[in-house]
Design a protein around this motif. Structure first.
Motif, short mmCIF file in Angstrom:
data_model
loop_
_atom_site.label_atom_id
_atom_site.label_comp_id
_atom_site.label_asym_id
_atom_site.label_seq_id
_atom_site.Cartn_x
_atom_site.Cartn_y
_atom_site.Cartn_z
N LYS A 197 16.26 -18.00 103.71
CA LYS A 197 16.17 -18.37 105.40
C LYS A 197 16.33 -19.93 105.36
CE LYS A 197 13.65 -14.50 107.49
NZ LYS A 197 14.82 -13.91 108.06
N VAL A 198 15.53 -20.77 104.79
CA VAL A 198 15.79 -22.03 104.68
C VAL A 198 16.93 -22.45 104.35
CG1 VAL A 198 14.88 -24.15 103.69
CG2 VAL A 198 13.28 -22.66 104.66
N ASP A 199 17.36 -22.03 103.23
CA ASP A 199 18.76 -22.19 102.71
C ASP A 199 19.87 -21.98 103.45
OD1 ASP A 199 18.00 -23.15 100.06
OD2 ASP A 199 17.93 -21.24 99.11
N VAL A 200 19.98 -20.97 104.23
CA VAL A 200 21.00 -20.51 105.30
C VAL A 200 20.80 -21.78 106.23
CG1 VAL A 200 21.59 -18.85 106.84
CG2 VAL A 200 20.90 -18.02 104.69
N TYR A 201 19.66 -22.08 106.80
CA TYR A 201 19.53 -22.94 107.77
C TYR A 201 20.08 -24.36 107.25
CZ TYR A 201 17.07 -25.59 111.51
OH TYR A 201 16.89 -26.35 112.61
N GLY A 202 20.00 -24.88 106.00
CA GLY A 202 20.32 -25.92 105.47
C GLY A 202 19.18 -26.81 105.13
#
Length: 425
Positions: A320-325
């Motif tokens: 989820k953090v990767d998707v958020y950036g």
């Protein structure tokens, strides 16, 4: 020599008296607080949403960190189920939820007479204060043993399900410290360092049928309504994790609390000001046992189901953090920390938490475990400007006091508090 023997006898007698008193009081409180028999309730559908309309709109940034703000608008989501797990900074998050609920004039589903839904009994809708089938509730967030069918019959369909996990070794150390004296099988663990002694032979001391034994084995798995004594290769373990994954949209992590809040803000269309917090229910450092690598390994082996659960959601969290950036996340966390530091400078005398004996205002005293005062609290600054006075008090207010202010009758919890004070003589 005679004086030393006398002191030993007095210590032994005191321990026996405390043991008998504690056991009697726990049995009495258990009888007083046992849930009433659950009669069949009529099935009245809850509305799809219990949100007020119209709601204010916020501008929401794009979820791809490489993009600029999309300029899209959204309404803050207000129908929320927070599964409050034990010893996971959940009291800090509860304070955030209480303030958000007051800000938007939301309706909480609260327990009656105590601060949990008759835990460790599985949750039932009848445990909710003044419940009637078909009622609209926005937020439920007190301790419960999760029971999905009953929860879904209580809340609207658009409810966002949120929870939080903690590294199981650290959680076990915290739980052993906080609940150990309430678990009778620990009374036979010898020595001053009971945690170390227990972890060297947990099977020799643990009684799966013992009173309150669930506090000291796979407590997270138990909180979610799962069996906490299964073997790791039991298919029900993966089935349980799959069920939790399907039910909860966001599983936060204590070790990355600020990143968790940023993901929450994005998922629920909240504002940064909704996330402001001070760490509540923190223990003073001298009472925290530093687990050696060996003890940490033993704690994870003993709590293998919780470790498997944590590993699963640690992976999904970082996806989820990767998707958020990652860069966007770092910037937002820095902004949240800056705002929290500003509020600390405005609200907190001395800028940090103090030990229980140094808390000046009785209304700011946090709940303490039996046998010691290890939970720290805060002193509110004098002469806070009018614009921040109310917010500062709310942010620093311990959980039980906030619940009382929100109208929850905590007579059983308060009675237990008086018993605890007597035991601490």
């Amino acid at each position: 020599m005679t004086g030393k023997t006398g002191r030993q006898w007095r210590s032994t007698c005191k321990s026996l008296v405390l043991g008998v008193l504690l056991t009697s009081c726990m049995i009495l409180l258990y009888c007083l607080s046992s849930p009433q028999a659950d009669f069949s309730l009529p099935e009245v559908p809850v509305p799809y949403s219990c949100a007020h309309r119209p709601s204010q709109l916020h501008t929401k940034s794009a979820t791809n960190g490489s993009q600029q703000s999309s300029g899209q608008t959204c309404s803050p989501k207000v129908d929320i189920m927070f599964m409050k797990t034990h010893k996971t900074a959940s009291s800090t998050f509860l304070n955030i939820l209480f303030r958000f609920g007051e800000k938007h004039q939301l309706k909480f589903a609260f327990p009656d007479s105590r601060n949990d839904f008759f835990y460790p009994s599985p949750f039932q809708r009848s445990h909710v204060k003044d419940y009637r089938p078909g009622m609209c509730f926005n937020i439920i967030c007190n301790h419960m043993r999760f029971n999905a069918p009953e929860v879904t019959k209580l809340l609207p369909q658009d409810t966002s399900y949120i929870t939080i996990l903690r590294d199981p070794a650290e959680l076990f150390e915290s739980s052993f410290h906080y609940f150990g004296r309430l678990v009778p099988f620990t009374w036979k663990v010898p020595g001053d360092d009971k945690l170390t002694e227990f972890l060297h032979d947990p099977h020799g001391y643990f009684d799966p049928e013992g009173f309150n034994s669930f506090y000291l084995k796979n407590l997270l798995f138990f909180d979610f309504g799962q069996a906490n004594t299964l073997e790791l290769d039991d298919p029900r373990v993966e089935e349980g994790i799959k069920s939790i994954s399907e039910q909860f949209q966001l599983v936060m992590l204590v070790e990355h609390f600020e990143e968790s809040l940023i993901l929450l803000k994005d998922a629920l269309c909240w504002e940064m000001e909704d996330l402001l917090f001070f760490k509540l229910n923190a223990r003073k450092g001298s009472t925290v046992s530093k687990l050696t690598p060996e003890l940490r390994t033993k704690a994870l082996e003993w709590n293998a189901l919780d470790w498997r659960l944590y590993q699963h959601f640690n992976q999904t969290f970082w996806k989820k953090v990767d998707v958020y950036g990652r860069q966007r996340m770092a910037e937002d966390v820095a902004e949240l920390r800056r705002r929290n530091a500003e509020m600390a400078a405005i609200c907190i005398e001395g800028g940090q938490a103090v030990e229980a004996g140094s808390i000046q205002e009785t209304a700011m005293q946090p709940w303490q475990p039996i046998g010691e005062k290890s939970i720290m609290g805060y002193n509110l600054k004098k002469n806070i400007d009018k614009a921040h006075r109310k917010l500062c008090r709310k942010m620093l207010m311990p959980e039980l006091q906030y619940l009382t202010e929100l109208g929850v009758n905590l007579w059983i919890t308060k009675l237990w508090g008086h018993v605890r004070d007597i035991i601490n003589w």
